[in-house]
Design a protein around this motif. Structure first.
Motif, mmCIF file in Angstrom:
data_model
loop_
_atom_site.group_PDB
_atom_site.id
_atom_site.type_symbol
_atom_site.label_atom_id
_atom_site.label_comp_id
_atom_site.label_asym_id
_atom_site.label_seq_id
_atom_site.Cartn_x
_atom_site.Cartn_y
_atom_site.Cartn_z
ATOM 1 N N MET A 22 10.983 16.569 85.039
ATOM 2 C CA MET A 22 12.006 16.514 83.996
ATOM 3 C C MET A 22 12.988 15.386 84.310
ATOM 4 S SD MET A 22 14.786 19.416 82.893
ATOM 5 C CE MET A 22 13.526 20.622 82.436
ATOM 6 N N TYR B 47 9.312 24.693 73.099
ATOM 7 C CA TYR B 47 8.865 25.632 74.124
ATOM 8 C C TYR B 47 7.428 25.318 74.550
ATOM 9 C CZ TYR B 47 12.689 28.382 72.125
ATOM 10 O OH TYR B 47 13.912 28.802 71.647
ATOM 11 N N SER B 48 7.105 25.753 75.764
ATOM 12 C CA SER B 48 5.708 25.769 76.178
ATOM 13 C C SER B 48 5.188 27.185 75.985
ATOM 14 C CB SER B 48 5.574 25.342 77.650
ATOM 15 O OG SER B 48 6.304 26.203 78.499
ATOM 16 N N ASP C 291 11.064 24.254 76.903
ATOM 17 C CA ASP C 291 10.440 23.055 77.469
ATOM 18 C C ASP C 291 10.461 21.980 76.400
ATOM 19 O OD1 ASP C 291 8.872 21.068 78.523
ATOM 20 O OD2 ASP C 291 7.078 22.297 78.788
ATOM 21 N N GLY D 45 7.235 20.754 75.318
ATOM 22 C CA GLY D 45 6.281 21.811 74.991
ATOM 23 C C GLY D 45 5.591 21.645 73.661
#
Length: 219
Positions: free
Chosen positions: A1, A110-111, A162, A165
């Motif tokens: 990240m 998101y993941s 995420d 994601g």
């Protein structure tokens, strides 16, 4: 990240540090630690702003613009407001439309486990990019969800915040029946979403579709 300090994020966005903190609190920027934001969430927000700093429309006005361009009724606005909005739309190009309508939803990424993608799609107003634009999207999902149900959907499907994601939840206070209606009527809503993408091919496809929708509206 990759991380960016809050002051640097404020400079890139052309806003104050306090405003950045507000964007973090609302979820539009992801701050994994105090004093920094995730670089990808910053890049996504800049894409949503289409490189400008013009004040966005309210959520109600943004959805009204989408409804009008999609051939739907924006009944939540009065007649005078609709007339003024129609006049504004005639003067906008695609980048300005993207910038002005960004408040239609708060986008969070998101993941998710690949097996959860289909189940998430059943809980949101899902926009199938592959069907509307011929873009491969089998492993990704972008959908609209009621603001007060977003956290429930996240918990139910084990989504993990995420910014890189494959799942994008777009939380809105607009009636999802309206969102579903405009999504089914035309490609305008999906084109707006694509125009905010970090992927050049997706962004180009969205911008081209919006330009066509605006030209058709102007007649």
């Amino acid at each position: 990240m990759s991380l960016v300090e809050v002051d640097a994020a404020a400079e890139r966005l052309g806003i104050t540090r306090r405003r950045v903190q507000h964007l973090i609190a609302s979820g539009e920027l992801h701050a994994p630690a105090r004093g920094v934001v995730d670089a990808e969430s910053l890049d996504r927000l800049i894409a949503r702003r289409a490189g400008g700093h013009t004040r966005a429309w309210s959520q109600e006005t943004a959805w009204a613009a989408i409804a009008i361009l999609s051939g739907a009724d924006a009944s939540w606005l009065g007649g005078t407001q609709q007339s003024r909005l129609r006049a504004r739309l005639r003067d906008l190009d695609a980048p300005k439309l993207v910038e002005r309508s960004r408040n239609r939803a708060v986008v969070t990424h998101y993941s998710a486990h690949p097996s959860a993608i289909r189940r998430v799609a059943e809980d949101v107003v899902y926009l199938d990019r592959s069907a509307q634009f011929g873009l491969a999207g089998s492993s990704t999902l972008s959908g609209y969800v009621a603001t007060d149900r977003r956290d429930e959907v996240v918990r139910r499907h084990g989504l993990i915040r995420d910014d890189g994601g494959t799942v994008s939840l777009r939380a809105t206070a607009m009636d999802l029946a309206v969102v579903r209606d405009v999504a089914e009527r035309s490609a305008v809503l999906a084109a707006l979403d694509l125009s905010e993408s970090l992927d050049v091919r997706e962004r180009r496809a969205g911008s081209t579709a919006l330009t066509g929708a605006l030209e058709q509206f102007r007649g």
